[in-house]
Write a protein that holds these residues in place. Structure first.
Motif, short mmCIF file in Angstrom:
data_model
loop_
_atom_site.label_atom_id
_atom_site.label_comp_id
_atom_site.label_asym_id
_atom_site.label_seq_id
_atom_site.Cartn_x
_atom_site.Cartn_y
_atom_site.Cartn_z
N UNK A 185 0.61 -1.06 0.17
CA UNK A 185 0.08 0.20 -0.21
C UNK A 185 1.08 1.33 0.31
N UNK A 186 1.87 1.34 0.50
CA UNK A 186 2.94 2.08 0.89
C UNK A 186 3.86 2.30 -0.65
N UNK A 187 4.09 1.08 -1.09
CA UNK A 187 4.50 2.05 -2.49
C UNK A 187 3.68 1.98 -3.37
N UNK A 188 2.08 1.58 -3.55
CA UNK A 188 1.24 2.04 -4.46
C UNK A 188 0.96 4.00 -3.87
N UNK A 189 1.05 4.41 -3.00
CA UNK A 189 1.09 5.57 -2.73
C UNK A 189 1.99 6.62 -3.34
#
Length: 93
Positions: free
Chosen positions: A5-9
């Motif tokens: 999720x952090x990489x997506x953001x």
């Protein structure tokens, strides 16, 4: 390794930053070629660049998010349970 999720953001924010840098460059190019920059043209160019980059980054990010978070593996395992001859992994090499 970062959480999916952090990489997506981070990917979406990077696309937004790239779009924010590309919009002034595109408008500068248009004005240097003699195009009259009306409000509608500026809005259309700005939105086209930003939305195109965000859509591309969002879709690509979802592909990576799905693979890294384990969603793809769970779906493949579920499909293999129902149709093992179709969903078998190919032999390596």
């Amino acid at each position: 390794m970062q959480r999916p999720a952090r990489r997506f953001r981070v990917l979406l924010l990077s696309a937004l930053a790239a779009g924010a840098a590309a919009v002034p460059l595109a408008l500068w190019y248009l004005s240097s070629t003699g195009v009259s920059l009306t409000l509608h043209l500026v809005l259309a160019v700005s939105l086209a660049i930003l939305l195109s980059l965000l859509l591309a980054a969002g879709l690509m990010g979802l592909v990576f998010f799905s693979a890294e978070s384990g969603h793809d593996r769970r779906v493949a395992d579920e499909n293999a349970a129902h149709e093992p001859e179709v969903w078998r992994d190919p032999p390596p090499g």
